[in-house]
Design an enzyme around this catalytic site. Structure first.
Site, short mmCIF file in Angstrom:
data_model
loop_
_atom_site.label_atom_id
_atom_site.label_comp_id
_atom_site.label_asym_id
_atom_site.label_seq_id
_atom_site.Cartn_x
_atom_site.Cartn_y
_atom_site.Cartn_z
N LYS A 1 0.83 -1.20 0.00
CA LYS A 1 0.00 0.00 0.00
C LYS A 1 0.86 1.24 0.00
CE LYS A 1 -3.77 -0.56 2.40
NZ LYS A 1 -4.38 -0.81 3.72
N ARG B 1 -3.15 3.10 8.52
CA ARG B 1 -3.49 1.95 7.67
C ARG B 1 -2.33 0.98 7.60
NH1 ARG B 1 -4.79 4.60 2.02
NH2 ARG B 1 -6.07 2.74 1.79
N GLY C 1 -8.26 -7.45 4.32
CA GLY C 1 -9.11 -7.67 5.48
C GLY C 1 -8.40 -8.24 6.68
N MET D 1 -5.83 -6.81 8.42
CA MET D 1 -5.42 -5.85 9.43
C MET D 1 -6.42 -4.69 9.41
SD MET D 1 -1.79 -6.60 9.86
CE MET D 1 -0.83 -7.75 8.91
N ARG E 1 -3.66 -1.31 -6.43
CA ARG E 1 -2.80 -2.50 -6.40
C ARG E 1 -3.19 -3.40 -7.56
NH1 ARG E 1 -5.63 -4.73 -1.02
NH2 ARG E 1 -7.68 -5.08 -1.90
N HIS F 1 -16.28 -8.83 1.99
CA HIS F 1 -15.25 -9.72 2.52
C HIS F 1 -15.41 -11.13 1.96
CE1 HIS F 1 -13.67 -12.61 5.47
NE2 HIS F 1 -12.66 -11.78 5.49
N ARG G 1 1.04 -46.75 -7.60
CA ARG G 1 1.04 -47.54 -6.35
C ARG G 1 0.30 -48.83 -6.63
NH1 ARG G 1 -0.64 -42.33 -5.03
NH2 ARG G 1 0.65 -41.25 -3.49
N ARG H 1 5.71 -48.81 -8.64
CA ARG H 1 6.31 -49.08 -7.33
C ARG H 1 5.79 -50.41 -6.79
NH1 ARG H 1 4.99 -45.33 -2.32
NH2 ARG H 1 3.01 -46.45 -2.43
N GLU I 1 13.35 -42.20 0.62
CA GLU I 1 12.32 -41.74 1.55
C GLU I 1 12.68 -42.05 2.99
OE1 GLU I 1 8.62 -43.76 0.72
OE2 GLU I 1 9.68 -45.52 0.00
N SER J 1 13.55 -41.71 -6.87
CA SER J 1 12.35 -40.88 -6.78
C SER J 1 12.19 -40.50 -5.32
CB SER J 1 11.14 -41.66 -7.28
OG SER J 1 10.00 -40.85 -7.16
N GLY K 1 10.52 -39.78 -2.20
CA GLY K 1 9.21 -39.95 -1.59
C GLY K 1 9.15 -39.00 -0.40
N THR K 2 8.81 -37.76 -0.69
CA THR K 2 8.97 -36.74 0.35
C THR K 2 7.90 -36.81 1.43
OG1 THR K 2 8.00 -35.22 -1.23
CG2 THR K 2 10.37 -35.09 -0.91
N ASN K 3 6.85 -37.62 1.25
CA ASN K 3 5.90 -37.79 2.35
C ASN K 3 6.57 -38.56 3.49
OD1 ASN K 3 4.13 -36.63 0.61
ND2 ASN K 3 2.97 -38.49 0.18
N ASP K 4 7.09 -39.75 3.14
CA ASP K 4 7.77 -40.53 4.17
C ASP K 4 9.05 -39.83 4.63
OD1 ASP K 4 6.58 -42.94 5.11
OD2 ASP K 4 6.59 -43.67 3.05
N CYS L 1 7.98 -37.76 -5.96
CA CYS L 1 6.62 -38.26 -6.13
C CYS L 1 5.78 -38.05 -4.88
CB CYS L 1 6.62 -39.73 -6.53
SG CYS L 1 7.34 -40.81 -5.29
N TYR M 1 12.25 -34.62 -13.07
CA TYR M 1 10.81 -34.42 -13.15
C TYR M 1 10.18 -34.29 -11.77
CZ TYR M 1 10.32 -39.36 -11.89
OH TYR M 1 10.38 -40.54 -11.22
P1 ADP Z 1 -7.85 -2.34 3.67
O1 ADP Z 1 -6.44 -2.76 3.46
O2 ADP Z 1 -8.59 -3.22 4.59
O3 ADP Z 1 -8.53 -2.04 2.38
P2 ADP Z 1 -7.40 0.46 3.97
O4 ADP Z 1 -6.19 0.92 4.71
O5 ADP Z 1 -7.31 0.50 2.51
O6 ADP Z 1 -7.78 -0.97 4.50
O7 ADP Z 1 -8.59 1.34 4.47
C1 ADP Z 1 -9.90 1.00 4.22
C2 ADP Z 1 -10.68 2.17 3.74
O8 ADP Z 1 -10.61 3.24 4.66
C3 ADP Z 1 -10.18 2.76 2.46
O9 ADP Z 1 -10.65 2.08 1.36
C4 ADP Z 1 -10.76 4.15 2.51
O10 ADP Z 1 -12.07 4.16 2.06
C5 ADP Z 1 -10.72 4.46 3.97
N1 ADP Z 1 -9.57 5.32 4.24
C6 ADP Z 1 -8.33 4.97 4.60
N2 ADP Z 1 -7.53 6.04 4.70
C7 ADP Z 1 -8.29 7.11 4.44
C8 ADP Z 1 -8.04 8.52 4.37
N3 ADP Z 1 -6.84 9.01 4.61
N4 ADP Z 1 -9.06 9.31 4.04
C9 ADP Z 1 -10.27 8.80 3.80
N5 ADP Z 1 -10.58 7.50 3.83
C10 ADP Z 1 -9.60 6.65 4.14
MG MG Z 2 6.64 -44.00 1.07
MG MG Z 3 -7.85 -0.86 1.06
#
Ligand code: ADP
Ligand code: MG
Ligand code: MG
Length: 974
Positions: free
Chosen positions: A61, A131, A140, A142, A375, A494, A600, A656, A784, A803, A805-808, A870, A890
């Protein structure tokens, strides 16, 4: 005594003086160098100081906010606290050092000046958002805090400044709520209750209807809640608020959801997250304000064209949280045409600039547009292929780049089912909502993530998670489910975002549902559906069906086929499959498998017409008896191999020999025991006794693998005969050039392999003679057991191929079994002892060393030795990359992962050749050149200084000698 004339003494004196001078000079030089160094560890970057290439330091970001700032786009200004500061925070025992804090406040000051506002000011307060932003995007995961900087004083200033007291108090109450929840973990619900109560008391329905005075009351109550819970007043000092918020972001890096997300996405735990502090803009200032998210192409299908949603008069998370149902972005063209035009212009600029589909967040404050984030957008695999192919066709990226653009793991989504068209005809559609993540799914309904997860993990059920809306705590339940259905939320909710990332089918925003999560029941389309009832979802159309509709598998064609063709041009690793049946093998060939890396043979014996014969073999008391039972199995085994050879049409097939402990085959059902007793002319008790005697305390390390062939060579003889006869016959019948590959499992010692190999060779040669064939064949082994890896050079004397056998090998290297590890590994993830499941992702540090060592040792003995893998890891992208690096011939994986392995192998090859080409990147080159210039200058200074010192030293010495001479002469005179 003539000490002055003594060369040795003179040299010594000279050296000492020189030494002292050097020390002096060096100390100063070193000191100044170090000082410079410390000053250089910069933990805070203004947006204008960064760029998109700095995502490791600034997080995704932050790096993109910097890049957009430098592109001259309208970005609310601010600064980024680096990921290194986060690492430092953990290193200091969860403390932010004074140094870092100073840097933050210094930048804050700069920001204040730039904005012409002051933190906590009564006139014109600066408000910021805090942020998080990790290197790899973790949507979502953090939490963001908005409106930070408000307190009892600045809220007044803010009210005056905006001439909108209602808005100011609303912002303050939101901030108290967010800060309490995110930073102090005071539950949201306490605040929600206050809001509900006051709305009821005032007789209003929506938050928006509360007046400034109502909100003041709310704020007072919120602050009381805070004090009750925290034992102190809500922090009034904005600097304290800021530092607490920064710490909370750092902490959130290690919360449970983040750890789970990282494990699912192979993100290392030591990367850390950056924190962005950004001045606020407000989308909630009225009807010419708003906030939204948009993609430059459709993230579900890849179709070109703007795609997004927005809300008028809303702030931040309102769009994503799904509280109000947003408008499509095209509606903005009607509402605010100028903003829309500007928005489209910037969106196009960004896509051109990044040469990829962008996912953007924006806010409009009283008609002025701001971008808050961009992004490379997350997308379904289907969309990823479409976009990559389109970008190649648009001349924007090369085929090589297109191959790198597809996340190998995500192909899994395309290999997942769609509804069987016939079954769908009879399907009863009970509702329709947003097609949030494609694919078809059918399963039993569960209403909590926990229940869905348990049903799937403990009872192997196919489940559909039905929720009002999902939140990050639901991730594991979503992962365990075939599909997700939500009542609220749009295409960017989400549930939608996370499901697309996982490749899980999702239908979202089905407002027609009336649901009671508590009673575990919902109603839709006139049906009442309880927990455990079946429904089916189509994530591509958004349709919801009653009952369990049959699904069918997918094929590689269209864009998928095109990308795979490109991938095949670049990869060096071959890709084989693990398949025991012609159906699996055929499937794998359709997905591009170039051979069978592991067949097998034991699975072939579980058939109802075969199992009695293998049981007779096990129960046999004499070699003759055993051979007789085995001979009865030969035709079956031979038939299986023939079918497999025919399906593979001459592609290599590694077979095998029998591997599992024999007790896996013995009966437990009394009726079966009786049958067997009759066949063997024994009593049921005798049969039972023999079966019991096969019980092992640790079957994983018991009588299995090549140990079976050592004790019962007849088994190896039968299997060799079946392999050879099948190959000779199919070769004659179909003309394929078949060279059987016989693989001896679980070898730990060369002599052990040699013993079994001799049995195989003897039989194979006998068959060749009988059939008058000169067919070639290879004998190899699995690596293995750690001992086999350690002694791989010796074992290679007998083995033509290895070959892994990375499980064992993983089980035995870690000393815990795959079947039991689930019980404790979760605790290991939580306690950050292990980051990922070593059975899913090859442990490159430990097990990988054994693989690399065995490969090297094997090659030393036998330069042309063929090397493969394998284990389950053969289809895991990061493990495939490892196999490429170690130089295996392979990888072999389950049929559905063949395309993943092909793509991962291509990416490994491309990345390797790119890394070689630009071993040092331009920025490093620049830095190195600078450093070299500096070093040269220092060296020059040093040389000059030391020459001067030497000169001065010599002069001093000369004077000293003169003086000494004089004194000596004088004393002589005297
Ligand atoms: P996430 O990574 O969960 O998308 P963000 O850091 O992008 O979290 O923040 C979520 C939302 O909060 C953004 O999409 C925006 O709408 C709002 N936001 C964050 N910073 C600002 C800011 N400086 N001014 C206005 N809105 C903001
Ligand atoms: Mg085995
Ligand atoms: Mg965001």
């Amino acid at each position: 005594m003539q000490f002055v004339g003594n060369n040795f003494v003179r040299d010594c004196m000279l050296s000492v003086i020189l030494y002292l001078y050097w020390v002096l000079i060096f100390r100063n030089t070193l000191k100044s160098l170090f000082k410079g160094d410390i000053a250089m560890s910069k933990f805070v970057y203004r947006f204008e100081e960064g760029n998109a290439n700095m995502r490791e330091l600034l997080g995704g970001k932050g790096a993109n906010l910097a890049e957009m700032t430098n592109l001259g786009l309208p970005i609310p200004q601010g600064f980024t606290v680096t990921t290194e500061a986060c690492t430092d925070y953990y290193k200091q025992g969860k403390k932010i050092s004074d140094e870092i804090q100073e840097q933050i406040f210094a930048e804050l000051k700069v920001l204040e000046e730039k904005q012409g506002k002051k933190f906590g000011d009564t006139e014109s307060p600066l408000l910021v958002s805090v942020r998080s932003g990790a290197r790899a995007s973790m949507p979502g995961m953090m939490d963001t805090i908005l409106n930070l900087g408000l307190n009892d004083v600045s809220v007044e200033g803010f009210a005056k400044k905006t001439d909108n007291p209602r808005f100011a108090y609303d912002s303050y109450r939101r901030f108290i709520q967010m800060f309490s929840d995110v930073v102090m973990e005071v539950p949201k619900s306490l605040f929600e209750r206050v809001l509900d109560e006051i709305k009821e008391a005032k007789g209003v329905k929506y938050d928006m209807e509360l007046t400034a005075d109502d909100l003041k009351e709310v704020i007072a109550k919120f602050k009381t809640i805070y004090k009750d819970k925290m034992g102190e007043d809500f922090p009034q000092d904005p600097k304290v608020q800021l530092m607490e918020a920064v710490k909370a972001v750092f902490r959130s890096w290690d919360n449970e959801r983040a750890i789970v997300y990282r494990r699912m996405n192979d993100i290392p735990g030591d990367w850390g997250t950056a924190v962005n502090v950004q001045s606020m803009v407000f989308g909630n200032m009225g009807n010419t304000s708003g906030t939204g998210v948009a993609f430059t192409r459709n993230p579900a299908t890849g179709e070109k064209g703007i795609f997004g949603e927005y809300l008028i008069n809303a702030q931040g998370e309102d769009v994503v949280a799904g509280i109000r149902t947003p408008q499509p972005i095209t509606k903005l063209e009607e509402d605010l045409p100028e903003c829309f035009a500007k928005f489209m212009e910037i969106a196009n600029t960004l896509e051109e600039h990044y040469r990829d589909m962008q996912d953007m967040e924006f806010t409009i404050e009283e008609g002025k547009l701001y971008f808050l984030q961009t992004r490379n957008g997350k997308r379904t695999a289907q969309a990823a292929l479409q976009i990559a192919c389109d970008l190649v066709d648009e001349g924007k990226i090369t085929e090589e780049e297109a191959v790198l653009r597809i996340e190998a793991k995500s192909l899994d989504q395309l290999l997942h089912p769609t509804f069987d068209p016939e079954a769908l005809k009879n399907g009863e559609c009970i509702g329709q909502a947003l097609p949030a993540s494609p694919g078809a799914a059918a399963g039993k309904v569960y209403f909590t993530a926990e229940d869905a997860k348990n049903a799937h993990v403990n009872r192997g059920e196919r489940t559909i998670l039905v929720r009002l809306e999902t939140s990050p705590e639901d991730i594991e339940g979503m992962h365990a489910s075939e599909g997700v259905l939500t009542v609220r939320g749009g295409m960017t909710s989400h549930a939608a975002v996370v499901a697309r990332g996982m490749g899980t089918c999702c239908v979202s925003g089905c407002g027609d549902i009336s649901i009671s999560e508590e009673d575990k029941v919902f109603e839709l389309g006139g049906k009442t559906i309880h927990q455990g009832d079946y429904i089916s979802l189509d994530g591509s159309t958004g349709k919801i069906y009653y009952g369990d509709i049959k699904t069918v598998e997918a094929t590689v064609s269209g864009n998928f086929g095109r990308i795979m063709e490109w991938a095949d041009k670049f990869r060096k690793l071959q890709v084989r499959t693990n398949a025991d049946t012609p159906a699996d093998a055929a499937n794998a060939v359709r997905f591009g498998a170039e051979g069978i890396g592991l067949c097998r043979t034991e699975h072939m014996f579980f058939n109802p017409d075969r199992i009695p014969k293998i049981r007779q073999m096990i129960l046999s008391q004499t070699v003759e008896q055993r051979e007789k039972a085995l001979n009865a199995l030969t035709p079956f085994q031979k038939g299986d191999f023939k079918a497999l050879y025919e399906t593979m049409e001459g592609r290599p097939v590694t077979i095998r020999f029998l591997d599992p402990p024999l007790h896996e085959f013995v009966p437990s059902d009394p009726a079966d025991i009786d049958d067997l007793a009759v066949q063997m002319m024994m009593t049921a008790e005798q049969v039972q006794e023999i079966c019991d005697s096969l019980h092992e305390f640790n079957p994983m390390m018991g009588h299995r693998g090549c140990r079976l062939a050592v004790t019962y060579p007849e088994i190896a003889r039968m299997q060799t005969r079946a392999v050879m006869e099948a190959a000779i016959e199919v070769k004659a019948e179909k003309g394929y050039d078949i060279v059987p590959e016989i693989m001896i499992p679980l070898v730990g010692e060369k002599k052990e392999l040699k013993y079994v190999k001799d049995v195989v060779v003897e039989t194979a040669e006998l068959v060749k003679k009988e059939k008058n064939s000169d067919i070639a064949y290879h004998i190899g082994t699995m690596i293995e057991i750690p001992r086999a890896a350690l002694l791989a050079d010796e074992i290679a004397e007998e083995a033509e191929f290895f070959s892994f056998g990375t499980n064992d090998l993983t089980q035995m290297t870690f000393g815990f079994s795959r079947d039991d590890a689930g019980k404790f590994l979760d605790e290991y993830y939580k306690k950050k002892i292990y980051e990922s499941d070593p059975f899913a992702r090859l442990d490159q540090n430990g097990v990988g060393q054994l693989v690399a060592m065995a490969a090297a040792k094997g090659r030393k003995t036998r330069p042309d030795i063929k090397l493969g893998i394998c284990g389950e890891h053969g289809g895991d992208p990061s493990s495939v990359e490892f196999c490429h690096r170690v130089g295996l011939t392979y990888v072999s994986c389950s049929p559905f992962r063949v395309p993943i392995a092909r793509l991962a192998a291509a990416q490994a090859a491309i990345n390797e050749s790119r890394a070689k080409k630009s071993f040092i990147d331009d920025e490093t080159k620049e830095n190195l050149k600078e450093a070299a210039d500096k070093a040269q200058a220092i060296a020059k200074d040093l040389a000059q200084a030391s020459a001067e010192v030497a000169k001065a030293g010599l002069e001093g010495l000369k004077a000293g000698i003169e003086a000494a001479k004089k004194a000596f002469d004088e004393s002589r005179k005297a």
